[in-house]
Design an enzyme around this catalytic site. Sequence first.
Site, mmCIF file in Angstrom:
data_model
loop_
_atom_site.group_PDB
_atom_site.id
_atom_site.type_symbol
_atom_site.label_atom_id
_atom_site.label_comp_id
_atom_site.label_asym_id
_atom_site.label_seq_id
_atom_site.Cartn_x
_atom_site.Cartn_y
_atom_site.Cartn_z
ATOM 1 N N HIS A 5 0.851 -1.209 0.091
ATOM 2 C CA HIS A 5 0.143 0.074 0.076
ATOM 3 C C HIS A 5 0.792 1.117 0.145
ATOM 4 O O HIS A 5 1.182 1.844 1.300
ATOM 5 C CB HIS A 5 -0.866 -0.015 1.293
ATOM 6 C CG HIS A 5 -1.847 -1.122 1.455
ATOM 7 N ND1 HIS A 5 -1.313 -2.541 1.622
ATOM 8 C CD2 HIS A 5 -3.082 -1.326 0.956
ATOM 9 C CE1 HIS A 5 -2.535 -3.216 1.640
ATOM 10 N NE2 HIS A 5 -3.557 -2.682 0.896
ATOM 11 N N GLU A 39 -0.540 0.274 -5.355
ATOM 12 C CA GLU A 39 -1.327 1.477 -4.947
ATOM 13 C C GLU A 39 -2.757 1.330 -5.693
ATOM 14 O O GLU A 39 -2.627 1.356 -6.908
ATOM 15 C CB GLU A 39 -0.554 2.713 -5.014
ATOM 16 C CG GLU A 39 -1.516 3.941 -4.451
ATOM 17 C CD GLU A 39 -2.119 3.683 -3.267
ATOM 18 O OE1 GLU A 39 -3.268 3.927 -2.938
ATOM 19 O OE2 GLU A 39 -1.409 3.490 -2.260
ATOM 20 N N SER A 59 7.381 5.380 2.443
ATOM 21 C CA SER A 59 7.980 4.277 2.533
ATOM 22 C C SER A 59 8.703 3.803 1.188
ATOM 23 O O SER A 59 9.765 3.253 1.066
ATOM 24 C CB SER A 59 7.063 2.913 2.724
ATOM 25 O OG SER A 59 6.700 2.943 4.097
ATOM 26 N N ASP A 91 -4.500 -4.252 -6.254
ATOM 27 C CA ASP A 91 -4.586 -4.611 -4.990
ATOM 28 C C ASP A 91 -3.331 -5.334 -4.393
ATOM 29 O O ASP A 91 -2.780 -6.457 -4.927
ATOM 30 C CB ASP A 91 -5.760 -5.915 -4.833
ATOM 31 C CG ASP A 91 -6.054 -6.097 -3.482
ATOM 32 O OD1 ASP A 91 -5.279 -5.817 -2.656
ATOM 33 O OD2 ASP A 91 -6.841 -6.973 -3.515
ATOM 34 N N GLY A 92 -2.791 -4.703 -3.488
ATOM 35 C CA GLY A 92 -1.263 -5.148 -3.140
ATOM 36 C C GLY A 92 -1.539 -6.691 -2.509
ATOM 37 O O GLY A 92 -0.399 -7.451 -2.386
ATOM 38 N N ASP A 97 0.661 -1.976 4.887
ATOM 39 C CA ASP A 97 0.235 -1.204 5.743
ATOM 40 C C ASP A 97 -1.132 -0.439 5.168
ATOM 41 O O ASP A 97 -1.157 0.802 4.811
ATOM 42 C CB ASP A 97 1.260 0.177 6.221
ATOM 43 C CG ASP A 97 1.946 0.791 4.832
ATOM 44 O OD1 ASP A 97 1.909 0.136 4.089
ATOM 45 O OD2 ASP A 97 2.368 1.889 5.178
#
Length: 306
Positions: free
Chosen positions: A42, A131, A111, A159-160, A180
């Site tokens: 994310h 993302e 990140s 979708d991670g 996260d």
Amino acid sequence: MFSYRHAFHAGNHADVLKHTMLIAILRHLTQKDSPLVVVDTHAGAGLYRLDGDYAGTSGEATDGVVKLFAALAPADSSKVAIKDIAPVLQDYMETVAGFNPSGQLKMYPGSPFIAQALLREEARDKLKLFEMHPTDSKALAANIAQLKAGRQVAAARQDGFEGLKAFLPPPSRRALVLIDPSYEIKSDYQKVSGCIQDSLKRFSTGTYVVWYPVIPRPEAHELPRRLKTLANQAGKPWLHATLAIGQAEDRNVPGEPGRGQGLTASGMFVINPPHTLKPALTLALPQLLQVLGRGRGKGQTLEAGG
């Protein structure tokens, strides 16, 4: 579905905890010569302006990275709040400062940018970013393009939780996975534990890092317990750290404690942590609490097992 924007929260106390730990873990993992694959499920926009419309509106960085720099890297060095700053905090501040060559805190690296700054081109380390937010995904692609990192960094609007599966196990058998999500949707908690369970089956020796908010919701309290169970069942070591800055008393509304506070605590759960992480945090967490703590409910915890 796409209401959450990390830009509103960039540089807050949760980011300070998350990125201090992320840097410490990456420093250890990049000591080995073999390639490392880092996956951020994310990723957000990757880079944020602290004086921009979003971060400036929320002001959360004021109680996070801005407060930390004011206390530990003041203009007048004789006024530094802590003389012997924990090495991992020093490393965190130097990393953030690297994105602000003017000396003023205007940019905050998320990140993805922190990870990319620490990865090695010569070792052929790779960074995979996911993302789903349409605006943030577009901003992430534009920000990554400015790095001119070539094939080292790949970003996808996907979708991670699902996208991660294609990278486990990595060819080098070395990976760091950061998970996260916003947790705005209750199902995110279950998705995180499901993702960890699946990932440990695919690649049990990877380092898995989960961030989560400490909030009065059953799912939030159950998540670290569930992760601990999964780690123990897999026979893998784990580390769990939390930081609560407490409530700012002047923001309370009579009869409604905590209203207007925003997030006051967060946690990090790491499976297969570096052996150096616990001693590093033993020094750093009390200092973070000393600088960022602001009132009733403040505290920090650190436990490890496996």
